[in-house]
Write an enzyme that holds these catalytic residues in place. Structure first.
Site, PDB file in Angstrom:
ATOM      1  N   GLY A  46     -47.845  -7.099  96.635  1.00 13.68           N
ATOM      2  CA  GLY A  46     -46.244  -6.842  96.701  1.00 13.68           C
ATOM      3  C   GLY A  46     -45.548  -6.944  95.469  1.00 13.68           C
ATOM      4  N   GLN A  51     -38.463  -8.433  89.607  1.00 16.98           N
ATOM      5  CA  GLN A  51     -39.779  -9.067  89.116  1.00 16.98           C
ATOM      6  C   GLN A  51     -40.154  -8.274  87.688  1.00 16.98           C
ATOM      7  OE1 GLN A  51     -42.103  -9.243  92.979  1.00 16.98           O
ATOM      8  NE2 GLN A  51     -42.782 -10.732  91.662  1.00 16.98           N
ATOM      9  N   CYS A  94     -46.987 -15.448  94.416  1.00 13.97           N
ATOM     10  CA  CYS A  94     -46.265 -14.538  94.062  1.00 13.97           C
ATOM     11  C   CYS A  94     -46.546 -14.276  92.508  1.00 13.97           C
ATOM     12  CB  CYS A  94     -44.820 -15.013  93.886  1.00 13.97           C
ATOM     13  SG  CYS A  94     -43.384 -13.943  93.313  1.00 13.97           S
ATOM     14  N   LEU A  95     -46.601 -12.940  92.120  1.00 14.88           N
ATOM     15  CA  LEU A  95     -46.780 -12.619  90.575  1.00 14.88           C
ATOM     16  C   LEU A  95     -45.928 -13.405  89.890  1.00 14.88           C
ATOM     17  CD1 LEU A  95     -47.512  -9.041  91.059  1.00 14.88           C
ATOM     18  CD2 LEU A  95     -49.217 -10.694  90.573  1.00 14.88           C
ATOM     19  N   HIS A 136     -40.951 -11.721 102.234  1.00 12.30           N
ATOM     20  CA  HIS A 136     -41.228 -12.176 100.964  1.00 12.30           C
ATOM     21  C   HIS A 136     -40.473 -11.259  99.808  1.00 12.30           C
ATOM     22  CE1 HIS A 136     -43.746 -14.272  97.592  1.00 12.30           C
ATOM     23  NE2 HIS A 136     -43.366 -13.300  96.941  1.00 12.30           N
ATOM     24  N   GLU A 137     -40.841  -9.774  99.848  1.00  8.28           N
ATOM     25  CA  GLU A 137     -40.221  -9.030  98.686  1.00  8.28           C
ATOM     26  C   GLU A 137     -38.909  -8.855  99.031  1.00  8.28           C
ATOM     27  OE1 GLU A 137     -42.047  -8.567  96.346  1.00  8.28           O
ATOM     28  OE2 GLU A 137     -44.015  -8.917  97.340  1.00  8.28           O
ATOM     29  N   HIS A 140     -36.721 -11.343  97.212  1.00  6.40           N
ATOM     30  CA  HIS A 140     -36.876 -11.215  95.844  1.00  6.40           C
ATOM     31  C   HIS A 140     -35.265 -10.347  95.421  1.00  6.40           C
ATOM     32  CE1 HIS A 140     -40.263 -12.760  93.924  1.00  6.40           C
ATOM     33  NE2 HIS A 140     -40.972 -11.957  94.849  1.00  6.40           N
TER      34      HIS A 140
HETATM   35  C1  QAP Z   1     -46.197 -11.376  97.763  1.00  5.19           C
HETATM   36  O1  QAP Z   1     -47.750 -11.585  96.362  1.00  5.19           O
HETATM   37  C2  QAP Z   1     -46.755 -11.721  99.225  1.00  5.19           C
HETATM   38  O2  QAP Z   1     -50.617 -16.803  91.879  1.00  5.19           O
HETATM   39  C3  QAP Z   1     -47.088 -10.771  97.050  1.00  5.19           C
HETATM   40  O3  QAP Z   1     -52.427 -16.167  89.793  1.00  5.19           O
HETATM   41  C4  QAP Z   1     -47.412 -13.007  99.172  1.00  5.19           C
HETATM   42  O4  QAP Z   1     -49.148 -10.308  95.282  1.00  5.19           O
HETATM   43  C5  QAP Z   1     -46.831 -10.935 100.402  1.00  5.19           C
HETATM   44  C6  QAP Z   1     -50.757 -13.249  92.675  1.00  5.19           C
HETATM   45  C7  QAP Z   1     -48.118 -13.510 100.438  1.00  5.19           C
HETATM   46  C8  QAP Z   1     -47.574 -11.411 101.599  1.00  5.19           C
HETATM   47  C9  QAP Z   1     -48.103 -12.468 101.661  1.00  5.19           C
HETATM   48  C10 QAP Z   1     -50.202 -14.410  92.602  1.00  5.19           C
HETATM   49  C11 QAP Z   1     -51.516 -12.752  91.744  1.00  5.19           C
HETATM   50  C12 QAP Z   1     -50.468 -12.219  93.587  1.00  5.19           C
HETATM   51  C13 QAP Z   1     -51.127 -15.349  91.890  1.00  5.19           C
HETATM   52  C14 QAP Z   1     -48.736 -11.340  95.350  1.00  5.19           C
HETATM   53  C15 QAP Z   1     -51.878 -15.089  90.922  1.00  5.19           C
HETATM   54  C16 QAP Z   1     -52.256 -13.854  90.905  1.00  5.19           C
HETATM   55  C17 QAP Z   1     -49.364 -12.273  94.693  1.00  5.19           C
HETATM   56 CO    CO Z   2     -42.892 -12.623  94.878  1.00  2.10          CO
END
Ligand code: QAP
Ligand code: CO
Length: 168
Positions: A46, A51, A94-95, A136-137, A140
């Site tokens: 996501g 971001q 989270c990215l 979550h999104e 943001h």
């Molecule tokens: C949000 O999160 C989300 O720490 C998206 O080192 C989270 O894509 C939606 C990511 C949980 C639903 C459930 C995080 C990649 C990606 C990191 C992500 C990392 C590399 C997170």
């Molecule tokens: Co995020």
């Protein structure tokens, strides 16, 4: 299309409130495609516009990188969440907060009214991981990060962990 740089905690720009999209044209479409490229290149499921430094009410989701979920692209423009219920816990990342994973409480189901890339109104009833990702999104877009949703103690510990990471 281009891969865009991702803002990271504690960047103050992640804390701003985003505004609705008014124009559904080529600029928007290019931006959505760049968001998609950025999310894929970063192996995310996501990504929200703030971001990548655009204060627009847009996020995209594709759960395909999660085991057991088929690839499916979702684009939400000017989303509004309503209803829903139940409780679900998921270990979120989270990215914009790289390297941190924490269990967060969310609603298990949620309804989202939004527009697609052409400005057409749409509604989706989501549950489970998709509902988690939408919440979550959507946060943001209001300057909220998942670490804000932790208990005080867990937030304190997460804050210390992040501070350590940043000064490394
Ligand atoms: C949000 O999160 C989300 O720490 C998206 O080192 C989270 O894509 C939606 C990511 C949980 C639903 C459930 C995080 C990649 C990606 C990191 C992500 C990392 C590399 C997170
Ligand atoms: Co995020």
């Amino acid at each position: 299309m281009a891969k865009l740089p991702i803002l990271e905690y504690p960047d103050a720009r992640l804390r701003e409130v985003s505004v609705n999209v008014q124009t559904f044209g080529p600029e928007l479409h290019q931006f959505l495609d760049s968001m998609d490229e950025t999310m894929r290149a970063s192996e995310g499921i996501g990504l929200a516009a703030p971001q990548v430094d655009r204060r627009w009410r847009i996020f995209i989701i594709d759960l395909g990188l999660q085991p057991g979920y088929p690839p499916q692209k979702y684009e939400f423009i000017n989303p509004r969440l309503s209803g829903g219920g139940g409780k679900i816990q998921f270990e979120e990342g989270c990215l914009s907060v790289p390297g941190l994973g924490e269990w967060v409480n969310r609603k298990k189901t949620i309804t989202v009214d939004y527009q697609d890339r052409h400005g057409n109104a749409a509604r989706l009833n989501a549950e489970g991981l998709l509902a988690v990702a939408i919440q979550h999104e959507n946060d943001h877009l209001d300057g909220i990060l998942f670490i804000d949703r932790l208990s005080r103690l867990k937030r304190l510990l997460a804050g210390r962990k992040l501070k350590k990471q940043i000064t490394l």
